[in-house]
Design a protein around this motif. Structure first.
Motif, mmCIF file in Angstrom:
data_model
loop_
_atom_site.group_PDB
_atom_site.id
_atom_site.type_symbol
_atom_site.label_atom_id
_atom_site.label_comp_id
_atom_site.label_asym_id
_atom_site.label_seq_id
_atom_site.Cartn_x
_atom_site.Cartn_y
_atom_site.Cartn_z
ATOM 1 N N SER A 37 -58.310 15.033 18.135
ATOM 2 C CA SER A 37 -57.713 14.233 19.208
ATOM 3 C C SER A 37 -58.764 13.493 20.025
ATOM 4 O O SER A 37 -58.523 12.375 20.487
ATOM 5 C CB SER A 37 -56.883 15.137 20.123
ATOM 6 O OG SER A 37 -57.696 16.163 20.683
ATOM 7 N N LEU A 58 -52.494 8.545 22.090
ATOM 8 C CA LEU A 58 -51.499 9.462 21.553
ATOM 9 C C LEU A 58 -50.782 8.858 20.345
ATOM 10 O O LEU A 58 -50.384 9.582 19.424
ATOM 11 C CB LEU A 58 -50.485 9.829 22.636
ATOM 12 C CG LEU A 58 -51.032 10.575 23.855
ATOM 13 C CD1 LEU A 58 -49.929 10.845 24.856
ATOM 14 C CD2 LEU A 58 -51.710 11.870 23.447
ATOM 15 N N MET A 83 -49.911 10.453 16.690
ATOM 16 C CA MET A 83 -48.529 10.627 16.257
ATOM 17 C C MET A 83 -48.227 9.898 14.955
ATOM 18 O O MET A 83 -47.385 10.359 14.166
ATOM 19 C CB MET A 83 -47.578 10.114 17.348
ATOM 20 C CG MET A 83 -47.590 10.911 18.623
ATOM 21 S SD MET A 83 -46.598 10.137 19.929
ATOM 22 C CE MET A 83 -44.969 10.141 19.177
ATOM 23 N N ALA A 90 -48.324 15.281 20.778
ATOM 24 C CA ALA A 90 -48.840 14.311 21.749
ATOM 25 C C ALA A 90 -48.722 14.834 23.175
ATOM 26 O O ALA A 90 -49.626 14.637 23.994
ATOM 27 C CB ALA A 90 -48.083 12.990 21.603
#
Length: 357
Positions: free
Chosen positions: A184, A219, A223, A280
């Motif tokens: 991330s 995010l 995703m 997310a």
């Protein structure tokens, strides 16, 4: 005159002996008692070791008792059944422990002040302060990311399954697989380098601008591969005769995809979308890098710093105030409840649409 007849060997086999219903319970109780005596008597562990050793003793005792009464075949069947049930219990225990911990520790600050105020002007000795600003930030960031990612992900999956051929489709699958394993923080660094430092200064008088929209972009990067892969797999599960029947009736391919293929795969697609949303909503690093966080309420996702529930939990967990842990646990409970509510609502909506067709 009646003669006595002896039962045939087959009739004897049909009346095989079986363990009484209370036998497994008694064996389990005895196994736990022996495990507790061995662990606590020898001072070699705690409750976890008692459960593990008790499970081993239970399986051994159940096999021995069943083998002596019912035979080897029935003993194997009982043992494997017990192993399957034990695996189920082991899978459920961590989830139940997490839920119990969240509810027991997060219920302390479930009040109106927590959901109606922010951390603006809240000192270390102030017991008040809430996560209203973080809740707003999470809803806006995840909502924008969903609006960006869901159409792109579904259209990409439709192209790969229905139209894609050759090297281009192979390249799409390859990069989607690569993106699935991206950490991330890498997505946050990408948006920081591209959007915050290059694009946003154009609209901000030459100064880099942190915003909730930048966090939504980060995010979206996380995703997108989940939605593409889950949608692709669900579209491949749609039976070919459904497509062929529509084509035989003269229905165009785009309308077949829209009215036949997508509704059939809708429950699985919704599941993939909710998995992506759940991931997310729980990310901290991208929001910290490109949104900056903040203690005040910011309803505008396109300007100034913005927080999120995951970032709020991270900040409160590391705060020195004695009131911070309670805020962190309540925020974590709120985040889990928010994802649960969205998942249930999406499932009910998908089911209603499927039944209406």
């Amino acid at each position: 005159m009646s003669t006595l007849t002896t039962p045939s060997p087959r009739a004897v086999d049909l009346r095989a002996r079986r363990l009484p219903g209370y036998a497994p319970i008694g064996i389990a109780a005895a196994a736990l008692a022996l495990a507790a005596a061995a662990v606590y008597g020898g001072g070699i562990g705690g409750p976890v070791l008692v459960v593990v050793l008790g499970a081993v003793l239970y399986l051994a005792g159940l096999y021995a008792a069943s083998n002596a009464v019912e035979g080897r075949r029935a003993a194997r069947n009982r043992t494997w059944s017990a192993l399957i049930h034990s695996a189920f219990v082991l899978a459920v225990l961590p989830l139940a422990s997490v839920v119990w911990t969240l509810v027991s520790k997060g219920a302390e600050r479930l009040d109106g002040n927590f959901f109606g105020t922010s951390m603006n002007n809240i000192g270390a000795r102030d017991p008040n302060g809430g996560a209203y600003h973080a809740i707003v930030g999470t809803l806006e960031q995840v909502g924008i990311a969903t609006l960006i990612t869901v159409p792109l992900g579904i259209l990409c999956a439709i192209y790969v399954v229905e139209y894609g051929r050759g090297r281009f489709a192979f390249a799409i699958r390859f990069f989607v697989d690569v993106m699935t394993g991206i950490p991330s923080i890498v997505s946050g660094l990408f948006v920081l380098a591209f959007w915050v430092l290059i694009v946003s200064p154009v609209f901000n008088d030459g100064r880099p601008g942190f915003s909730g929209f930048a966090a939504a972009l980060a995010l979206s990067v996380l995703m997108l591969p989940t939605i593409v892969r889950s949608t692709e797999e669900m579209l491949r599960l749609v039976p070919a005769p459904l497509r062929e029947g529509a084509y035989a009736l003269g229905v165009p391919k785009w309308k077949t995809i829209l009215r036949v293929v997508l509704p059939t795969a809708l429950p699985g697609i919704v599941t993939g979308v909710m998995l992506a949303i759940a991931r997310a909503a729980g990310e901290t690093a991208p929001v910290l890098l490109v949104a900056g966080g903040g203690a005040a309420i910011n309803l505008n996702p396109f300007e100034n710093n913005q927080s999120s529930l995951a970032l709020f939990v991270y900040q409160q967990a590391g705060d020195a105030s004695r009131y911070a842990p309670a805020r962190a646990w309540t925020a974590a409970l709120t985040l889990v409840a928010l994802v649960l509510i969205l998942t249930v609502a999406a499932k009910l909506l998908a089911r209603r649409n499927q039944l209406s067709r």
